[in-house]
Design an enzyme around this catalytic site. Structure first.
Site: not given
Length: 463
Positions: A173, A207
């Site tokens: 991720e 993110c």
């Protein structure tokens, strides 16, 4: 653990990132509690062995949900509780033992996890390993059955290289530059608030935060005017005094962010203080596309604006770069929304808002290409840590071998003809399928007739 120690976690998040209570509650503690409840309410169904159709009569095709074994979960510092423990819950639900590695950068939260987890989970099955690069390096030398990493693309490549030694399956991720397109059909006040909220929560250290804006010159002027008013309304005349803004996690990251200011002209904000680990919300215009602010993931409260003529130019601009983790499109035109969703490869999309696509437990969250591989959230976390084991249970019924005698030597041309007639040719189910359906119906009819006979017989006896 989450419920009984909520304040401990909130205090740790405040210490690490100065997270306001609402942000920490919404994005961390409550999110994790909801995830556990979601799992508990559905786990009985998820773990069941699944029977799927078989092409051969009397065969039984099954899919068993099997844990990988011992997995390594490596968390990130920006959401140090959520990004560490949410994958852990799914891994436990799938039946794995888990080595938990919180980020050493968010030291207070890592310490809280290390202290509390052994009080609630078996420390031999779910050990917490704290430390920095040396400890992580040693961990990656071990042989795991699965590795789940959240963090930067640079470290993601190191994790992938380490996993390749043992051919260990991996979920990465990562991040990247998530674009945000705005056209002239939207309510600019609503759009501006939603974009700035997505950018400024956790002070941009997210993110999936909007990393840059694509819009026309006219939309840019409206956006800047509205943004100035909104930021003043939210954080006051001096954002440095606001209790609703996080802090940058470390001084070196403030110094890194300061270098990005040279990539364009500061339209709003621009102030920062290295010692206080603080930078105010900053918008840049006249941005150089080749500057660091446009070639590196920002991970801070800087939002550059790039001018494009229309949505077609915006799509072309995005697709010339690495595939983003998230894409945000602000437009009321359905055809434009559809063009972005179909023509821009990315991890996920939110239309007319930011961040919210990751809040749904029914949607997978993950990147593609440079922004990561694999996905999780909700059942997708369970599936990530589950090996789907195929099992075919064949019958010893002699009819099966007689019908498929052609598979045994000596081989003949007639056998090839029989094989060809039994194949599924793509224009509909094959002969074996219909044979199985016919047999199923015959068995059902026989059972129905038997039940009817017994009922009538019982009624006659009663009379």
């Amino acid at each position: 653990m989450y419920r009984e120690n909520r304040q401990i976690f909130l205090d740790a998040l405040k210490s690490d990132l100065n997270k306001p209570k609402l942000e920490a509650t919404m994005m961390e503690t409550h999110h994790l509690e909801d995830d556990v409840n979601f799992i508990l309410n559905r786990l009985d169904k998820w773990v069941r062995t699944e029977e799927v159709p078989s092409k051969v009569p009397l065969d039984k095709s099954l899919i068993y949900n099997e844990p990988y074994g011992v997995v390594l979960v490596m968390g990130a510092w920006n959401y140090p509780l959520q990004l560490t423990m949410l994958p852990v819950a799914g891994a436990i639900a799938a039946g794995n033992a888990v080595v938990i590695k919180p980020s050493e950068v968010s030291a207070a939260t890592a310490s809280a996890i290390a202290k509390l987890v052994p009080q609630y989970l078996d420390k031999d099955c779910y050990p917490v390993v704290c430390g920095g690069i040396p400890e992580t390096t040693e961990l990656l030398k071990e042989r795991f059955d699965y590795i789940f990493y959240t963090g930067s693309t640079t470290v993601g490549k190191i994790v992938r290289d380490a996993a390749n030694k043992f051919l260990t399956p991996t979920t990465l991720e990562l991040g990247g530059k998530s674009p945000c397109y705005i056209d002239n059909t939207v309510d600019i006040t609503v759009a501006t608030k939603r974009i700035l909220w997505g950018k400024m929560i956790n002070l941009g250290q997210t993110c999936i935060a909007p990393d840059y804006i694509l819009c026309s010159k006219e939309v840019q002027e409206e956006f800047l005017k509205t943004a100035k008013e909104v930021l003043k309304q939210w954080y006051g005349d001096d954002a440095r005094e606001s209790k609703d803004l996080c802090r940058i996690v470390a001084e070196r990251h403030v110094e890194r962010l300061a270098t990005y200011l040279d990539g364009g002209k500061v339209a709003i904000g621009g102030k920062y203080n290295v010692e206080e680990k603080w930078m105010e919300p900053t918008l840049l215009v006249d941005v150089d596309e080749k500057s660091k602010v446009m070639t590196e993931e920002i991970f801070g409260p800087i939002l550059p604006i790039i001018n494009v003529k229309n949505h077609v130019d915006a799509i072309e601009f995005i697709n010339k770069r690495e595939k983003p983790l998230a894409l945000y499109v602000f437009s009321t035109k359905k055809d434009r929304q559809e063009m972005f969703m179909r023509q821009v490869p990315c991890g996920g999309v939110t239309l007319n808002d930011t961040i919210f696509h990751v809040a749904s437990t029914d949607l997978p969250f993950g990147g593609v290409g440079n922004s990561g591989m694999g996905s999780y959230h909700g059942k997708f976390t369970f599936d990530t840590f589950t090996h789907k084991k195929a099992c075919l249970n064949r019958s010893y019924n002699s009819f099966i071998d007689k019908a498929m005698q052609f598979r045994f030597p000596p081989y003949t041309e007639k056998g090839i003809e029989t094989l060809t007639s039994l194949r599924d040719k793509g224009d509909g189910p094959g002969v074996l399928y219909y044979l199985k359906i016919t047999m199923t119906h015959l068995v059902s009819m026989a059972l129905g007739a038997l039940i009817l006979y017994l009922v009538l017989h019982y009624a006659q006896v009663r009379v």
